[in-house]
Design an enzyme around this catalytic site. Structure first.
Site, mmCIF file in Angstrom:
data_model
loop_
_atom_site.group_PDB
_atom_site.id
_atom_site.type_symbol
_atom_site.label_atom_id
_atom_site.label_comp_id
_atom_site.label_asym_id
_atom_site.label_seq_id
_atom_site.Cartn_x
_atom_site.Cartn_y
_atom_site.Cartn_z
ATOM 1 N N TYR A 123 48.614 46.073 50.222
ATOM 2 C CA TYR A 123 47.835 46.717 51.589
ATOM 3 C C TYR A 123 48.882 48.038 51.827
ATOM 4 O O TYR A 123 48.230 48.961 52.107
ATOM 5 C CB TYR A 123 48.129 45.857 52.679
ATOM 6 C CG TYR A 123 47.183 44.532 52.568
ATOM 7 C CD1 TYR A 123 45.692 44.644 52.887
ATOM 8 C CD2 TYR A 123 47.663 43.332 51.954
ATOM 9 C CE1 TYR A 123 44.889 43.587 52.864
ATOM 10 C CE2 TYR A 123 46.513 42.290 51.688
ATOM 11 C CZ TYR A 123 45.420 42.626 52.307
ATOM 12 O OH TYR A 123 44.402 41.448 52.104
ATOM 13 N N ASN A 176 35.148 45.110 55.850
ATOM 14 C CA ASN A 176 34.258 45.776 54.804
ATOM 15 C C ASN A 176 33.171 45.819 54.848
ATOM 16 O O ASN A 176 32.463 44.440 54.629
ATOM 17 C CB ASN A 176 35.177 45.567 53.694
ATOM 18 C CG ASN A 176 34.415 46.144 52.184
ATOM 19 O OD1 ASN A 176 33.600 47.204 52.640
ATOM 20 N ND2 ASN A 176 34.820 45.748 51.141
ATOM 21 N N CYS A 200 37.398 45.315 47.913
ATOM 22 C CA CYS A 200 38.533 44.826 48.893
ATOM 23 C C CYS A 200 39.243 43.614 48.013
ATOM 24 O O CYS A 200 40.404 43.286 48.576
ATOM 25 C CB CYS A 200 37.988 44.419 50.243
ATOM 26 S SG CYS A 200 36.671 43.332 50.041
ATOM 27 N N HIS A 201 38.600 43.063 47.362
ATOM 28 C CA HIS A 201 39.298 41.642 46.664
ATOM 29 C C HIS A 201 40.451 42.338 45.556
ATOM 30 O O HIS A 201 41.271 41.573 45.302
ATOM 31 C CB HIS A 201 38.332 41.240 45.723
ATOM 32 C CG HIS A 201 37.658 41.785 44.601
ATOM 33 N ND1 HIS A 201 36.667 42.877 44.859
ATOM 34 C CD2 HIS A 201 37.814 41.790 43.173
ATOM 35 C CE1 HIS A 201 36.445 43.216 43.576
ATOM 36 N NE2 HIS A 201 37.053 42.987 42.639
ATOM 37 N N GLU A 224 37.362 40.042 36.501
ATOM 38 C CA GLU A 224 37.897 41.364 35.871
ATOM 39 C C GLU A 224 38.838 41.615 35.257
ATOM 40 O O GLU A 224 38.614 42.524 34.171
ATOM 41 C CB GLU A 224 38.093 42.354 37.357
ATOM 42 C CG GLU A 224 36.927 42.384 38.456
ATOM 43 C CD GLU A 224 37.268 43.491 39.366
ATOM 44 O OE1 GLU A 224 36.285 43.605 40.304
ATOM 45 O OE2 GLU A 224 38.471 43.479 39.781
#
Length: 166
Positions: free
Chosen positions: A101, A124, A132-133, A161
């Protein structure tokens, strides 16, 4: 808008003038997704997925193609300026990578605004087009994921991912 089915369940994407203006990750029934959309866009009308900007890419993302939603145009109308800067910076983070963050706050030009970044992530309206993940707590801690499934779903997304081909 279109409801798009994926392995994790239905997701929703809405567009206007060729830009995605809202999306919801899997984890809710289609009727709930539509109700959530209509809270922001009361006149939203369902359309075939091939006619909704972002729907084909969302389907491919749900099927595991980590980069499928990159580059899809998004509409940030009504998004506060700070959140828009945060979202623009976050869209530059490639799949398989994370940032904190605080790092995202610095990239958005406000290095002391980590908590404000957290609020922007919680609000979001464009996940996964704004991924946002990929934002984690200090030291890489998986914190604060408001989508259905919470932090465990965030962990699954990040893991998928990391395994995906570049």
């Amino acid at each position: 808008y279109a409801v798009v089915e994926g392995e994790a369940g239905p997701a929703l994407v809405a567009s206007r003038e060729g830009r995605v203006v809202a999306s919801f990750l899997p984890g809710r029934a289609p009727r709930v997704l539509v109700r959530l959309l209509r809270e922001r866009f009361p006149d939203a009308a369902e359309a075939p997925a091939e006619e909704v900007a972002g729907a084909p890419e969302l389907r491919r993302w749900l099927e595991g193609e980590a980069r499928a939603v990159e580059g899809v145009a998004v509409g940030l109308d009504g998004v506060p300026p700070f959140a828009a800067r945060v979202y623009a910076e976050l869209r530059k983070v490639p799949p398989g990578r994370t940032l904190t963050y605080g790092e995202l706050a610095a990239r958005a030009g406000s290095p002391r605004a980590a908590r404000a970044v957290g609020r922007a992530m919680a609000r979001n309206p464009l996940a996964p087009f704004v991924p946002c993940h990929r934002v984690v707590g200090a030291g890489g801690a998986l914190t604060g994921f408001s989508a259905p499934g919470g932090v465990s779903f965030k962990a699954r997304l990040l893991s998928a991912e990391a395994r995906a081909k570049p």
